[in-house]
Write a protein that holds these residues in place. Sequence first.
Motif, mmCIF file in Angstrom:
data_model
loop_
_atom_site.group_PDB
_atom_site.id
_atom_site.type_symbol
_atom_site.label_atom_id
_atom_site.label_comp_id
_atom_site.label_asym_id
_atom_site.label_seq_id
_atom_site.Cartn_x
_atom_site.Cartn_y
_atom_site.Cartn_z
ATOM 1 N N GLY A 32 -0.885 20.866 -14.525
ATOM 2 C CA GLY A 32 -0.904 19.519 -13.972
ATOM 3 C C GLY A 32 0.455 18.862 -14.082
ATOM 4 N N ASP A 33 0.586 17.709 -13.450
ATOM 5 C CA ASP A 33 1.841 16.979 -13.459
ATOM 6 C C ASP A 33 1.545 15.489 -13.409
ATOM 7 N N VAL A 34 2.530 14.696 -13.764
ATOM 8 C CA VAL A 34 2.409 13.243 -13.681
ATOM 9 C C VAL A 34 2.699 12.810 -12.252
ATOM 10 N N TYR A 35 1.906 11.873 -11.756
ATOM 11 C CA TYR A 35 2.063 11.352 -10.406
ATOM 12 C C TYR A 35 2.621 9.935 -10.517
ATOM 13 N N LEU A 36 3.753 9.665 -9.882
ATOM 14 C CA LEU A 36 4.341 8.330 -9.819
ATOM 15 C C LEU A 36 4.645 8.004 -8.368
ATOM 16 N N GLY A 37 4.390 6.754 -7.978
ATOM 17 C CA GLY A 37 4.666 6.355 -6.610
ATOM 18 C C GLY A 37 4.915 4.867 -6.489
ATOM 19 N N LEU A 38 5.580 4.470 -5.417
ATOM 20 C CA LEU A 38 5.780 3.069 -5.054
ATOM 21 C C LEU A 38 4.914 2.799 -3.833
ATOM 22 N N ASN A 39 4.233 1.651 -3.831
ATOM 23 C CA ASN A 39 3.281 1.343 -2.768
ATOM 24 C C ASN A 39 3.622 0.043 -2.059
ATOM 25 N N GLY A 40 3.224 -0.018 -0.808
ATOM 26 C CA GLY A 40 3.159 -1.258 -0.054
ATOM 27 C C GLY A 40 1.692 -1.506 0.244
ATOM 28 N N VAL A 41 1.349 -2.704 0.669
ATOM 29 C CA VAL A 41 -0.038 -2.989 1.051
ATOM 30 C C VAL A 41 -0.031 -4.039 2.155
ATOM 31 N N MET B 218 13.799 9.995 7.497
ATOM 32 C CA MET B 218 13.101 9.464 6.348
ATOM 33 C C MET B 218 13.738 8.153 5.889
ATOM 34 N N LYS B 219 15.069 8.118 5.843
ATOM 35 C CA LYS B 219 15.761 6.900 5.428
ATOM 36 C C LYS B 219 15.493 5.749 6.402
ATOM 37 N N LYS B 220 15.478 6.064 7.707
ATOM 38 C CA LYS B 220 15.206 5.034 8.711
ATOM 39 C C LYS B 220 13.813 4.449 8.539
ATOM 40 N N LEU B 221 12.844 5.310 8.271
ATOM 41 C CA LEU B 221 11.469 4.861 8.083
ATOM 42 C C LEU B 221 11.356 3.944 6.869
ATOM 43 N N LEU B 222 11.969 4.333 5.752
ATOM 44 C CA LEU B 222 11.923 3.504 4.544
ATOM 45 C C LEU B 222 12.623 2.170 4.750
ATOM 46 N N LEU B 223 13.779 2.188 5.408
ATOM 47 C CA LEU B 223 14.488 0.935 5.679
ATOM 48 C C LEU B 223 13.671 0.031 6.594
ATOM 49 N N THR B 224 12.981 0.597 7.561
ATOM 50 C CA THR B 224 12.126 -0.185 8.456
ATOM 51 C C THR B 224 10.991 -0.842 7.683
ATOM 52 N N LEU C 268 5.354 5.832 -1.313
ATOM 53 C CA LEU C 268 6.538 6.650 -1.489
ATOM 54 C C LEU C 268 6.323 7.399 -2.799
ATOM 55 N N GLN C 269 5.943 8.659 -2.700
ATOM 56 C CA GLN C 269 5.653 9.475 -3.885
ATOM 57 C C GLN C 269 6.967 9.896 -4.525
ATOM 58 N N LEU C 270 7.104 9.624 -5.842
ATOM 59 C CA LEU C 270 8.327 9.970 -6.561
ATOM 60 C C LEU C 270 8.206 11.294 -7.306
ATOM 61 N N THR C 271 7.027 11.554 -7.885
ATOM 62 C CA THR C 271 6.765 12.814 -8.582
ATOM 63 C C THR C 271 5.361 13.273 -8.248
ATOM 64 N N PRO C 272 4.987 14.514 -8.292
ATOM 65 C CA PRO C 272 5.779 15.652 -8.718
ATOM 66 C C PRO C 272 6.817 16.083 -7.681
ATOM 67 N N ASP C 273 6.622 15.737 -6.420
ATOM 68 C CA ASP C 273 7.623 16.004 -5.381
ATOM 69 C C ASP C 273 7.855 14.707 -4.619
ATOM 70 N N ALA C 274 9.098 14.411 -4.290
ATOM 71 C CA ALA C 274 9.405 13.206 -3.531
ATOM 72 C C ALA C 274 8.949 13.379 -2.088
ATOM 73 N N SER C 275 8.121 12.427 -1.624
ATOM 74 C CA SER C 275 7.652 12.474 -0.238
ATOM 75 C C SER C 275 7.096 11.103 0.140
ATOM 76 N N PHE C 276 6.861 10.916 1.419
ATOM 77 C CA PHE C 276 6.288 9.670 1.916
ATOM 78 C C PHE C 276 4.908 9.961 2.470
ATOM 79 N N TYR C 277 3.922 9.208 1.997
ATOM 80 C CA TYR C 277 2.547 9.331 2.494
ATOM 81 C C TYR C 277 2.279 8.107 3.353
ATOM 82 N N SER C 278 1.945 8.303 4.612
ATOM 83 C CA SER C 278 1.831 7.208 5.567
ATOM 84 C C SER C 278 0.696 6.246 5.290
ATOM 85 N N GLY C 279 -0.155 6.568 4.368
ATOM 86 C CA GLY C 279 -1.086 5.554 3.946
ATOM 87 C C GLY C 279 -2.527 5.947 3.834
ATOM 88 N N ASP C 280 -3.169 5.168 3.022
ATOM 89 C CA ASP C 280 -4.594 5.281 2.785
ATOM 90 C C ASP C 280 -5.214 3.998 3.310
#
Length: 158
Positions: free
Chosen positions: A106-115, A1-7, A137-149
Amino acid sequence: MKKLLLTIFGCVALLTIGATNVNAQNYKNAIGGRFGNANGITFKTGLNKGAMLELVGNFRSTKGIDYLRLTGLYEVYNPINGAAGLTWYYGGGGTIGSYKVKELDGDVYLGLNGVLGLDYKFKGAPINLSLDWIPTLQLTPDASFYSGDVGLGVRFTF
């Protein structure tokens, strides 16, 4: 996961450094729809030479999950030589929203995006099309990486 984010961050940094000849879009504002995994509305406005702010409001409802999100993206545009009206763009931003799994709170959804995408403005017509990829890069409700829309934007320019 760290390698993917750094890339991903490394690629964005290289693109930022390599963008030396940035021209402005040939429209100031655009509003319309974005169609992909989550459909919604999109608004773009020019900020300065070669950069735009895009706001995307979208929603999705499936058998188990409902969400509503607002994404803000800072995008840098670069012309494609020999293709009038066609540009490519890259950038980043963030997402905030509401995320609910049916039968649970329900929960709050926070994420960081690239485009990363392509943008085309029809000459002589107030129509703009874009095709882009927005990994998250989804920060909440659970930290995970979504490969894209991947989404298609169809907008009226003014």
